[in-house]
Structure formats: C-alpha cells, structure tokens
Design an enzyme around this catalytic site. Structure first.
Site, mmCIF file in Angstrom:
data_model
loop_
_atom_site.group_PDB
_atom_site.id
_atom_site.type_symbol
_atom_site.label_atom_id
_atom_site.label_comp_id
_atom_site.label_asym_id
_atom_site.label_seq_id
_atom_site.Cartn_x
_atom_site.Cartn_y
_atom_site.Cartn_z
ATOM 1 N N GLY A 13 0.804 -1.218 0.000
ATOM 2 C CA GLY A 13 0.000 0.000 0.000
ATOM 3 C C GLY A 13 0.838 1.269 0.000
ATOM 4 O O GLY A 13 1.888 1.353 -0.639
ATOM 5 N N ILE A 14 0.403 2.247 0.761
ATOM 6 C CA ILE A 14 1.130 3.521 0.838
ATOM 7 C C ILE A 14 2.541 3.285 1.364
ATOM 8 O O ILE A 14 3.510 3.872 0.891
ATOM 9 C CB ILE A 14 0.361 4.516 1.747
ATOM 10 N N GLY A 84 -1.380 0.687 9.648
ATOM 11 C CA GLY A 84 -2.728 1.009 10.107
ATOM 12 C C GLY A 84 -3.741 0.018 9.560
ATOM 13 O O GLY A 84 -3.507 -0.623 8.536
ATOM 14 N N THR A 86 -8.251 -0.850 9.292
ATOM 15 C CA THR A 86 -9.631 -0.394 9.477
ATOM 16 C C THR A 86 -10.482 -1.555 9.974
ATOM 17 O O THR A 86 -10.222 -2.713 9.628
ATOM 18 C CB THR A 86 -10.272 0.108 8.154
ATOM 19 N N GLN A 141 -15.613 10.246 9.873
ATOM 20 C CA GLN A 141 -16.149 9.477 8.749
ATOM 21 C C GLN A 141 -17.212 8.506 9.235
ATOM 22 O O GLN A 141 -17.000 7.833 10.251
ATOM 23 C CB GLN A 141 -15.017 8.706 8.041
ATOM 24 N N TYR A 147 -11.488 4.427 13.821
ATOM 25 C CA TYR A 147 -10.366 4.847 12.961
ATOM 26 C C TYR A 147 -10.153 6.363 13.053
ATOM 27 O O TYR A 147 -9.020 6.845 13.192
ATOM 28 C CB TYR A 147 -10.686 4.435 11.530
ATOM 29 N N GLY A 178 -5.812 11.619 1.696
ATOM 30 C CA GLY A 178 -7.224 11.394 1.401
ATOM 31 C C GLY A 178 -7.398 9.952 0.962
ATOM 32 O O GLY A 178 -6.688 9.054 1.430
HETATM 33 N N1 CAA Z 1 -22.943 8.704 4.983
HETATM 34 C C1 CAA Z 1 -24.223 8.524 5.329
HETATM 35 N N2 CAA Z 1 -24.829 7.339 5.330
HETATM 36 C C2 CAA Z 1 -24.115 6.286 4.953
HETATM 37 C C3 CAA Z 1 -22.764 6.394 4.592
HETATM 38 C C4 CAA Z 1 -22.199 7.654 4.603
HETATM 39 N N3 CAA Z 1 -20.930 7.866 4.254
HETATM 40 N N4 CAA Z 1 -22.298 5.175 4.290
HETATM 41 C C5 CAA Z 1 -23.340 4.322 4.451
HETATM 42 N N5 CAA Z 1 -24.428 4.999 4.850
HETATM 43 C C6 CAA Z 1 -25.747 4.483 5.121
HETATM 44 C C7 CAA Z 1 -26.215 3.523 4.045
HETATM 45 O O1 CAA Z 1 -26.815 4.230 2.990
HETATM 46 C C8 CAA Z 1 -27.172 2.656 4.802
HETATM 47 O O2 CAA Z 1 -28.397 3.362 4.953
HETATM 48 P P1 CAA Z 1 -29.794 2.602 4.886
HETATM 49 O O3 CAA Z 1 -29.787 1.655 6.037
HETATM 50 O O4 CAA Z 1 -30.808 3.693 5.028
HETATM 51 O O5 CAA Z 1 -29.796 1.920 3.550
HETATM 52 C C9 CAA Z 1 -26.504 2.558 6.123
HETATM 53 O O6 CAA Z 1 -25.684 3.691 6.306
HETATM 54 C C10 CAA Z 1 -25.557 1.383 6.133
HETATM 55 O O7 CAA Z 1 -26.049 0.583 7.018
HETATM 56 P P2 CAA Z 1 -25.662 -0.954 6.972
HETATM 57 O O8 CAA Z 1 -26.275 -1.548 8.175
HETATM 58 O O9 CAA Z 1 -25.988 -1.548 5.649
HETATM 59 O O10 CAA Z 1 -24.089 -0.855 7.091
HETATM 60 P P3 CAA Z 1 -23.078 -2.026 7.188
HETATM 61 O O11 CAA Z 1 -23.076 -2.580 8.560
HETATM 62 O O12 CAA Z 1 -23.284 -2.987 6.061
HETATM 63 O O13 CAA Z 1 -21.739 -1.221 6.973
HETATM 64 C C11 CAA Z 1 -20.195 0.178 5.784
HETATM 65 C C12 CAA Z 1 -21.425 -0.732 5.700
HETATM 66 C C13 CAA Z 1 -19.090 -0.501 6.580
HETATM 67 C C14 CAA Z 1 -20.574 1.454 6.486
HETATM 68 C C15 CAA Z 1 -19.786 0.419 4.334
HETATM 69 O O14 CAA Z 1 -20.750 1.236 3.744
HETATM 70 C C16 CAA Z 1 -18.430 1.093 4.203
HETATM 71 O O15 CAA Z 1 -17.409 0.425 4.194
HETATM 72 N N6 CAA Z 1 -18.431 2.425 4.073
HETATM 73 C C17 CAA Z 1 -17.207 3.158 3.817
HETATM 74 C C18 CAA Z 1 -16.609 3.711 5.095
HETATM 75 C C19 CAA Z 1 -15.335 4.417 4.724
HETATM 76 O O16 CAA Z 1 -15.318 5.418 4.018
HETATM 77 N N7 CAA Z 1 -14.208 3.894 5.180
HETATM 78 C C20 CAA Z 1 -12.944 4.431 4.791
HETATM 79 C C21 CAA Z 1 -12.033 3.291 4.448
HETATM 80 S S1 CAA Z 1 -10.551 3.834 3.636
HETATM 81 C C22 CAA Z 1 -9.643 4.498 4.828
HETATM 82 O O17 CAA Z 1 -9.961 4.509 5.977
HETATM 83 C C23 CAA Z 1 -8.353 5.123 4.382
HETATM 84 C C24 CAA Z 1 -8.333 6.551 4.711
HETATM 85 O O18 CAA Z 1 -7.641 6.938 5.647
HETATM 86 C C25 CAA Z 1 -9.071 7.504 3.884
#
Ligand code: CAA
Length: 240
Positions: A13-14, A84, A86, A141, A147, A178
C-alpha cells in the site's frame, strides 16, 4: 552512507511506495509488516529492501524489532509510522473488539514505534518522525468512529512530540492522505467508493507515490524547521 529509515507497514500500500521512495532518495530502509509473508517476500525480491515482521500493537515486539533493525542497519534517523488497519462499522454495530483492534494498531502502535527510537534520536540530536494520519482524522467518517479517533489522536502525538523534540533536532510531522487507491480503499463497497470519489474535486483517488512524495519532503535534512505540521494530500476533498 545514507541515513537509516524505518517504515512500519512498509511492504504494501502507501507504505510500499514510501519505502521505495526513501530508498531511491538514498536512505537505508527497513520495512515492517504484520502478517503477509508472501507480499513481504515479493517486496524484498523486487526492491532489495529488507523486511521485519512484528506487530506494532505490541510494545515488546516493537522494541525488540527496532533493536534488530538498528543492529543490522545502524541507528534509525527517520521513522515513518504508517502501519494502520480499518474495522469499519456504523457505531451502533461497532464492537469493543473492533474499537480496541484499531486503537491498539493505529494509535498505540505509533507510541510503540516511536518510543524505543526516541532516546537515540535525542542523543544524536537528529530525528525525523513522520506519522501517516488520515483525512478521516480531520473530518471524521461514517462507520469510522474507531479509525477517526486514532487518526485524530495521531495528530495530537505529532504536535506534542514536535515541541519535545525541537531543541534536540527532532521534527515530528503528520501527513493526512485522502482516499488513495490501495487495497484498504478498494475494500470499500464499490457503490460507496464511487460516491466518495464523486466528492473528491480532483475526480480520482490519489496514488501511493503522491504520499511518498510528502514523506520524502519531510524526511530531508533541510526540513528541520518544518515541525508539528500536517500536510493534507486529498485532491481538495477537505480543508482544515
Ligand atoms: N454517509 C451517510 N450514510 C451512509 C454512509 C455515509 N458515508 N455510508 C453508508 N451509509 C448508510 C447507508 O446508505 C445505509 O443506509 P440505509 O440503512 O438507510 O440503507 C446505512 O448507512 C448502512 O447501514 P448498513 O447496516 O448496511 O451498514 P453495514 O453494517 O453494512 O456497513 C459500511 C457498511 C461498513 C458502512 C460500508 O458502507 C463502508 O465500508 N463504508 C465506507 C466507510 C469508509 O469510508 N471507510 C474508509 C475506508 S478507507 C480508509 O480509511 C483510508 C483513509 O484513511 C481515507
């Protein structure tokens, strides 16, 4: 001989891009990894950079591993705390285990990595500490209470170490990447990832090399007055 740099999580990765960049800059580099032996072996075969296996969440393993690196390469001048993980989940579903795993690796892991190296840096009156934080430590987030807490905490570590190390020639700085096109980001469900990318004014994910570029800048001998700062590299997604 070049200075010695340690990169935690430095084989993928990074971290992989950082290790390669520092080697290209003339550093003698050691890269740590936690578990993926195959990826580490492939990385060493490709780059000639030696890897060391330990869990940054464990203080004794970190201290022993660092002692081994210093025996092999010499005193560590530059440390990049990059390792790191997640364990994303909406808060109502987040388990204490998910909380502790991320705290232990991303926050305590920085303590465990820097603390054994710090006395030597103070004695030698030189050090560069670079912590890879995250945009999500700056803005929070959804699904990342754990995290985001660690990445915000990393900024507190850096700002405090900067004050403690300044008179000893040690700088401590953070980089907040980012969304970068690594396995970690590619693991986000595609629909969610697409919506994240749509919110990045650059219109794309970042490249690991674009973070390595920031590390190279902060590690340099003539970066001594840049101390306690945070470089954001996020394609204009968020401004502090
Ligand atoms: N904002 C608002 N609502 C959100 C959302 C967001 N960003 N992401 C998901 N939701 C909502 C969905 O639309 C869903 O809503 P509904 O129930 O009304 O449909 C709900 O939240 C999700 O609920 P679930 O019970 O289905 O969620 P889950 O238990 O399956 O979890 C998740 C799903 C883990 C949140 C998945 O959507 C995910 O991985 N999201 C990304 C999170 C993220 O950005 N992580 C960053 C990783 S990269 C990193 O960390 C590197 C870095 O430094 C940048």
């Amino acid at each position: 001989m070049g200075r010695v740099a340690l990169v935690t999580g430095g084989s993928r990765g990074i971290g992989e891009a950082i290790s390669k960049k520092l080697k290209a800059d003339g550093y003698r580099v050691a890269a740590t990894y936690a578990g993926n032996d195959e990826a580490a072996a492939a990385f060493t075969a490709e780059t000639g950079i030696k890897t060391y296996k330990w869990n940054v969440a464990d203080y004794e393993s970190s201290a022993a591993g660092i002692a081994q690196v210093e025996a092999d390469l010499g005193p560590i001048d530059v440390v990049v705390a990059n390792a790191g993980i997640t364990r994303d989940a909406p808060f109502h579903k987040m388990t204490p285990e998910q909380w502790h795993q991320v705290i232990d690796t991303n926050l305590t892991g920085v303590f465990n990595t820097v603390h054994p190296i710090w006395p030597g840096m103070r004695e030698r009156k030189f050090g560069r500490i670079i912590v890879i934080s995250s945009i999500n430590g700056q803005k929070g987030q959804f699904a990342q209470v754990n995290y985001a807490a660690t990445k915000a905490g990393d900024l507190g570590i850096v700002k405090s170490l900067a004050q403690e190390g300044a008179r000893a020639g040690i700088t401590a700085n953070a980089i907040c990447p980012g969304y970068i096109g690594t396995e970690m980001v590619m693991a986000i469900p595609e629909k969610v990832r697409d919506s994240i990318v749509a919110g990045i004014p650059a219109g794309r994910l970042g490249e690991p090399d674009e973070i390595a570029r920031c590390v190279s800048f902060l590690a340099a001998d003539d970066a001594g007055f840049i101390n306690g700062s945070t470089i954001s590299a996020n394609g204009a997604q968020f401004f502090v």
